[in-house]
Scaffold this active site. Structure first.
Site, PDB file in Angstrom:
ATOM      1  N   ARG A   1      26.991  18.129  37.964  1.00  0.00           N
ATOM      2  CA  ARG A   1      26.156  19.262  38.682  1.00  0.00           C
ATOM      3  C   ARG A   1      26.695  19.599  40.158  1.00  0.00           C
ATOM      4  O   ARG A   1      27.272  20.755  40.494  1.00  0.00           O
ATOM      5  CB  ARG A   1      24.773  18.536  39.028  1.00  0.00           C
TER       6      ARG A   1
ATOM      7  N   LYS B   1      29.548  34.929  58.180  1.00  0.00           N
ATOM      8  CA  LYS B   1      28.175  34.664  57.174  1.00  0.00           C
ATOM      9  C   LYS B   1      28.244  33.713  56.256  1.00  0.00           C
ATOM     10  O   LYS B   1      28.336  34.280  54.935  1.00  0.00           O
ATOM     11  CB  LYS B   1      27.723  36.063  57.164  1.00  0.00           C
TER      12      LYS B   1
ATOM     13  N   LYS C   1      32.007  40.412  70.987  1.00  0.00           N
ATOM     14  CA  LYS C   1      30.846  41.306  70.337  1.00  0.00           C
ATOM     15  C   LYS C   1      29.953  41.896  71.414  1.00  0.00           C
ATOM     16  O   LYS C   1      29.916  41.436  72.531  1.00  0.00           O
ATOM     17  CB  LYS C   1      30.138  40.426  69.381  1.00  0.00           C
TER      18      LYS C   1
ATOM     19  N   GLU D   1      34.461  44.346  70.180  1.00  0.00           N
ATOM     20  CA  GLU D   1      33.488  45.480  69.272  1.00  0.00           C
ATOM     21  C   GLU D   1      33.276  46.641  70.150  1.00  0.00           C
ATOM     22  O   GLU D   1      32.849  46.305  71.381  1.00  0.00           O
ATOM     23  CB  GLU D   1      32.440  44.454  68.735  1.00  0.00           C
TER      24      GLU D   1
ATOM     25  N   ASP E   1      31.876  49.368  65.317  1.00  0.00           N
ATOM     26  CA  ASP E   1      31.011  48.683  64.672  1.00  0.00           C
ATOM     27  C   ASP E   1      29.972  49.890  64.403  1.00  0.00           C
ATOM     28  O   ASP E   1      29.414  50.525  65.514  1.00  0.00           O
ATOM     29  CB  ASP E   1      30.258  47.729  65.755  1.00  0.00           C
TER      30      ASP E   1
END
Length: 270
Positions: free
Chosen positions: A86, A121, A153, A186, A208
């Site tokens: 597994r 992410k 950012k 950004e 962005d």
């Protein structure tokens, strides 16, 4: 940690019904069309759990596979085969799912200068494996974490007091700490883009949530002085539009954050 999570104080199902000295063979059978990834991780799992397990690989990482394909077979103690099954499948299914989606995006960009990038992410604890799967699928890694690149950012810019302050502080920090890090910033609109173009001091500009039309205009304004990256709200259906605007990179969180695992099974050879 993986073994401890799954096995705990013992795989009592296997230990209760399979003799310790029983030997057997299991095969990894593909059940869905996609891109195979994680074969070498599977090898490491088998070797770590039981060095006597013998793995024979037929299909390697990066290959496109179809239902019914046998990727590899493993021979050794049946108890070991059952206890690693597994964990190995979870890793391989996840990595193959990431590689499959990435290959789809990479193929959609063929004929352009644009590369598809992953993001941060990722599944906590599995980032390195998911980012390896992106590379296997034909994509590129944006950055591994917060330590190998500076990415200013919107929140960094806002908290720092503006574009120029954020860039100047980042450059001063690198100089003070002796860090040779690329700096990306950004921008959310043309006003911020113009501030960056006038100030300089970065390696890459991330556009962005720009529309394709505005992206094309921004790329023309940048004129090759800095690397360019599109990000935010880009889907597979709009990917090619952004690439044809001339950006160097498109970052896609969907490569890792919501991918479907590739179906496969590890079955005993009777």
């Amino acid at each position: 940690m993986w073994f401890a999570e799954d096995i705990g104080d013992g795989d009592h199902t296997t230990l209760s019904c399979i003799p310790a000295d029983a030997k057997g063979t299991s095969r990894l059978i593909i059940k869905e069309k996609g891109v195979l990834a994680g074969v070498e991780v599977a090898r490491a799992i088998f070797e770590a759990f039981d060095p006597e397990l013998q793995m024979e690989v037929y299909i390697h990482d990066g290959a496109e596979v179809n239902p019914g394909d046998v990727a590899f077979q493993v021979t050794g103690k049946i108890q070991s085969l059952l206890q690693t099954e597994r964990l190995m499948l979870n890793i391989m299914q996840r990595m193959s799912g990431v590689a499959t989606v990435t290959r789809k995006y990479a193929k959609a960009l063929e004929g352009t200068k644009t590369h598809v990038l992953d993001t941060r992410k990722t599944t906590p604890g599995l980032r390195l494996l998911e980012k390896e799967a992106v590379k296997i699928g034909g994509g590129m890694n944006h950055r591994i974490g917060l330590f190998d690149m500076i990415l200013l950012k919107d929140n960094h810019v806002d908290f720092a007091g503006g574009i120029t302050q954020a860039i100047d502080r980042a450059r001063a920090y690198c100089k003070e700490k002796g860090k040779d890090l690329k700096i990306e910033i950004e921008v959310r609109n043309f006003d911020e883009l113009n501030q960056v173009l006038q100030h300089g001091g970065v390696d890459r500009i991330m556009l962005d949530n720009f529309t394709p039309e505005n992206t094309r205009k921004a790329v023309e304004m940048i004129g090759g002085r800095f690397e360019t990256e599109s990000s935010g709200g880009i889907t597979f259906d709009t990917l090619r539009q952004y690439a044809e605007c001339g950006v160097d990179f498109i970052s896609v969180g969907a490569l890792t954050h919501s991918v479907k695992s590739l179906d496969m099974s590890f079955k005993a050879v009777k």
